[in-house]
Design a protein around this motif. Structure first.
Motif, PDB file in Angstrom:
ATOM      1  N   CYS A  18       0.827  -1.199   0.000  1.00 53.57           N
ATOM      2  CA  CYS A  18       0.000   0.000   0.000  1.00 53.57           C
ATOM      3  C   CYS A  18       0.868   1.259   0.000  1.00 53.57           C
ATOM      4  CB  CYS A  18      -0.892  -0.006   1.224  1.00 53.57           C
ATOM      5  SG  CYS A  18      -1.850   1.492   1.478  1.00 53.57           S
ATOM      6  N   PRO A  19       0.613   2.256  -0.807  1.00 52.97           N
ATOM      7  CA  PRO A  19      -0.541   2.406  -1.712  1.00 52.97           C
ATOM      8  C   PRO A  19      -0.260   1.997  -3.152  1.00 52.97           C
ATOM      9  CG  PRO A  19       0.607   4.490  -1.603  1.00 52.97           C
ATOM     10  CD  PRO A  19       1.433   3.483  -0.809  1.00 52.97           C
ATOM     11  N   MET A  20       0.879   1.339  -3.396  1.00 59.68           N
ATOM     12  CA  MET A  20       1.322   1.119  -4.771  1.00 59.68           C
ATOM     13  C   MET A  20       0.346   0.345  -5.661  1.00 59.68           C
ATOM     14  SD  MET A  20       3.661   2.983  -5.230  1.00 59.68           S
ATOM     15  CE  MET A  20       5.144   3.781  -4.701  1.00 59.68           C
ATOM     16  N   VAL A  22      -2.841   0.275  -5.803  1.00 59.80           N
ATOM     17  CA  VAL A  22      -3.914   1.168  -6.257  1.00 59.80           C
ATOM     18  C   VAL A  22      -3.361   2.269  -7.167  1.00 59.80           C
ATOM     19  CG1 VAL A  22      -5.472   3.000  -5.481  1.00 59.80           C
ATOM     20  CG2 VAL A  22      -5.553   0.757  -4.384  1.00 59.80           C
ATOM     21  N   VAL A  23      -2.276   2.899  -6.722  1.00 57.96           N
ATOM     22  CA  VAL A  23      -1.724   4.029  -7.470  1.00 57.96           C
ATOM     23  C   VAL A  23      -1.245   3.582  -8.857  1.00 57.96           C
ATOM     24  CG1 VAL A  23       0.150   5.711  -7.486  1.00 57.96           C
ATOM     25  CG2 VAL A  23      -1.140   5.342  -5.400  1.00 57.96           C
ATOM     26  N   LYS A  26      -4.191   2.758 -11.155  1.00 64.51           N
ATOM     27  CA  LYS A  26      -4.759   4.002 -11.698  1.00 64.51           C
ATOM     28  C   LYS A  26      -3.924   4.500 -12.883  1.00 64.51           C
ATOM     29  CE  LYS A  26      -5.895   8.501 -11.914  1.00 64.51           C
ATOM     30  NZ  LYS A  26      -6.947   8.961 -12.800  1.00 64.51           N
ATOM     31  N   GLN A  27      -2.596   4.497 -12.724  1.00 66.71           N
ATOM     32  CA  GLN A  27      -1.723   4.971 -13.801  1.00 66.71           C
ATOM     33  C   GLN A  27      -1.853   4.091 -15.039  1.00 66.71           C
ATOM     34  OE1 GLN A  27       2.136   5.070 -11.863  1.00 66.71           O
ATOM     35  NE2 GLN A  27       1.921   7.251 -11.367  1.00 66.71           N
ATOM     36  N   TRP A  54     -11.198   1.428  -4.370  1.00 64.23           N
ATOM     37  CA  TRP A  54     -10.802   2.400  -5.385  1.00 64.23           C
ATOM     38  C   TRP A  54     -11.735   2.327  -6.598  1.00 64.23           C
ATOM     39  CZ3 TRP A  54      -8.931   1.120 -10.334  1.00 64.23           C
ATOM     40  CH2 TRP A  54      -8.561   2.233 -11.109  1.00 64.23           C
ATOM     41  N   THR A  58     -14.316   5.360  -8.025  1.00 64.48           N
ATOM     42  CA  THR A  58     -13.706   6.042  -9.165  1.00 64.48           C
ATOM     43  C   THR A  58     -14.589   5.895 -10.401  1.00 64.48           C
ATOM     44  OG1 THR A  58     -11.541   5.513  -8.244  1.00 64.48           O
ATOM     45  CG2 THR A  58     -11.582   6.205 -10.531  1.00 64.48           C
TER      46      THR A  58
ATOM     47  N   ILE B  62       0.938   8.736   1.751  1.00 61.40           N
ATOM     48  CA  ILE B  62       0.180   7.564   1.299  1.00 61.40           C
ATOM     49  C   ILE B  62      -1.269   7.955   1.015  1.00 61.40           C
ATOM     50  CG2 ILE B  62      -0.774   5.344   2.035  1.00 61.40           C
ATOM     51  CD1 ILE B  62       1.920   4.836   3.474  1.00 61.40           C
ATOM     52  N   SER B  65      -1.381  10.326  -2.229  1.00 61.48           N
ATOM     53  CA  SER B  65      -1.193   9.670  -3.526  1.00 61.48           C
ATOM     54  C   SER B  65      -2.363   8.749  -3.846  1.00 61.48           C
ATOM     55  CB  SER B  65       0.139   8.909  -3.563  1.00 61.48           C
ATOM     56  OG  SER B  65       0.247   8.024  -2.483  1.00 61.48           O
ATOM     57  N   THR B  66      -2.939   8.127  -2.817  1.00 58.98           N
ATOM     58  CA  THR B  66      -4.098   7.265  -3.048  1.00 58.98           C
ATOM     59  C   THR B  66      -5.314   8.107  -3.439  1.00 58.98           C
ATOM     60  OG1 THR B  66      -3.226   5.731  -1.407  1.00 58.98           O
ATOM     61  CG2 THR B  66      -5.496   5.403  -2.079  1.00 58.98           C
ATOM     62  N   ALA B  68      -5.315  10.888  -4.952  1.00 56.12           N
ATOM     63  CA  ALA B  68      -5.124  11.336  -6.333  1.00 56.12           C
ATOM     64  C   ALA B  68      -5.518  10.235  -7.308  1.00 56.12           C
ATOM     65  CB  ALA B  68      -3.677  11.758  -6.555  1.00 56.12           C
ATOM     66  N   ALA B  69      -5.306   8.968  -6.904  1.00 62.77           N
ATOM     67  CA  ALA B  69      -5.708   7.845  -7.759  1.00 62.77           C
ATOM     68  C   ALA B  69      -7.231   7.770  -7.893  1.00 62.77           C
ATOM     69  CB  ALA B  69      -5.159   6.530  -7.209  1.00 62.77           C
ATOM     70  N   GLU B 138       9.808   8.182  -3.434  1.00 59.74           N
ATOM     71  CA  GLU B 138       8.895   7.613  -4.431  1.00 59.74           C
ATOM     72  C   GLU B 138       7.486   8.173  -4.262  1.00 59.74           C
ATOM     73  OE1 GLU B 138      10.476   3.119  -5.490  1.00 59.74           O
ATOM     74  OE2 GLU B 138       9.554   3.455  -3.559  1.00 59.74           O
ATOM     75  N   LEU B 139       7.058   8.278  -3.001  1.00 58.68           N
ATOM     76  CA  LEU B 139       5.707   8.769  -2.734  1.00 58.68           C
ATOM     77  C   LEU B 139       5.564  10.245  -3.089  1.00 58.68           C
ATOM     78  CD1 LEU B 139       4.967   6.884   0.605  1.00 58.68           C
ATOM     79  CD2 LEU B 139       3.847   6.521  -1.588  1.00 58.68           C
ATOM     80  N   LEU B 142       5.403  10.309  -6.914  1.00 56.68           N
ATOM     81  CA  LEU B 142       4.086   9.824  -7.333  1.00 56.68           C
ATOM     82  C   LEU B 142       3.010  10.875  -7.097  1.00 56.68           C
ATOM     83  CD1 LEU B 142       3.578   6.171  -6.082  1.00 56.68           C
ATOM     84  CD2 LEU B 142       3.160   7.056  -8.366  1.00 56.68           C
ATOM     85  N   GLU B 145       3.436  13.708  -9.582  1.00 61.53           N
ATOM     86  CA  GLU B 145       3.060  13.216 -10.910  1.00 61.53           C
ATOM     87  C   GLU B 145       1.549  13.157 -11.075  1.00 61.53           C
ATOM     88  OE1 GLU B 145       4.362   9.221 -12.083  1.00 61.53           O
ATOM     89  OE2 GLU B 145       6.388   9.916 -11.617  1.00 61.53           O
TER      90      GLU B 145
END
Lengths: 82, 193
Positions: A18-20, A22-23, A26-27, A54, A58, B62, B65-66, B68-69, B138-139, B142, B145
């Motif tokens: 987390c949060p990768m 989901v993020v 999305k990308q 998510w 969304t 965290i 960035s979430t 924003a998703a 990284e966060l 992200l 971005e």
């Protein structure tokens, strides 16, 4: 893995937490066209709830299916619109 | 198609509504929907990040960035020690405090010895690496971005004697409490970390 969907692309987020998942989902969805299906392969057990939350919150995406396969969690997300 | 969650059929319902009352309700709903749609659409979130320790840098980034998703409009206003998260040099060297941290398996008297914060930070860093948790850098990348507005409080920049160029590219400077409050007033979610 799944024969029901025509998977357009596979996103590998194994080993990431987390949060990768989901993020990055999305990308990856942003780069797809409407009607495309993204397969997300994760090892983070929290991704089962997170991807669901998510996708539910969304616009323009639909969660088709989630599969827990041993220690891998696979999600099928369709891009439904812009 | 799927009727799993289809609403109950209105045929069976007791239709004891007064048509005039129903019409009035419909108009009220339409008026309220218009009001709700007025101005801002989409969810907004403001986070105020005040802490600059290694562990406290994570939650705002965290969540931002979430969010924003989800396509939300997100501002993170960094003030006081929270500023260090955006400071390119300091950000890479945030420390976990060994003293006064009840989660540390060592007594405060030992935790207070020189170098213990570094030890505690290294242990945490190792856990983060082993767990596949993203780094702070990284966060930040992200978040930027994906359109998160990372703001650095101007007053604190001057207070800490930092320079605007010390921060990551893309960080908003020249903002203060009023800017943060304005976004908070418009936000659906406001968090203070």
């Amino acid at each position: 893995m799944s024969s029901e969907y025509q998977t357009t692309e596979t996103l590998d987020v194994t080993g990431q937490s987390c949060p990768m998942p989901v993020v990055k989902t999305k990308q990856a969805i942003d780069d797809l066209e409407a009607g495309d299906v993204l397969e997300v392969v994760a090892t983070d057990s929290g991704s089962m709830s997170d991807i669901q939350g998510w996708a539910g919150g969304t616009d323009g995406v639909a969660l088709l299916e989630q599969v827990a396969d041993d220690d891998r969690y696979i999600h099928y997300v369709e891009k439904t619109g812009e | 198609m799927s009727t799993e969650h289809s609403p109950p059929s209105t045929d069976d319902a007791d239709l004891e509504f007064d048509p005039a009352e129903l019409q009035a309700l419909r108009e009220r709903v339409a008026a309220l929907e218009e009001t709700a749609a007025d101005g801002d659409d989409g969810t907004k979130m403001t986070i105020v990040a005040t802490q600059g320790s290694f562990d406290m840098a994570y939650p705002p980034l965290i969540l931002a960035s979430t969010a924003a998703a989800f396509g939300w409009d997100v501002v993170v206003f960094h003030t006081f020690w929270g500023l260090d998260i955006l400071h390119e040099e300091k950000s890479a060297d945030l420390k976990l405090s060994a003293v006064g941290n009840p989660n540390m398996p060592i007594p405060n008297a030992i935790a207070a010895l020189p170098g213990m914060d570094t030890v505690a930070t290294r242990l945490m860093q190792k856990r983060i690496d082993d767990n596949g948790t993203a780094t702070i850098e990284e966060l930040i990348d992200l978040s930027l971005e994906s359109g998160v507005d990372l703001q650095a409080c101007q007053m604190t920049i001057e207070l800490m004697d930092y320079d605007e160029d010390d921060f990551y590219d893309g960080v908003t400077t020249g903002v203060g409490a009023a800017t943060a409050l304005q976004h908070m007033a418009d936000s659906d979610i406001q968090l203070f970390v």
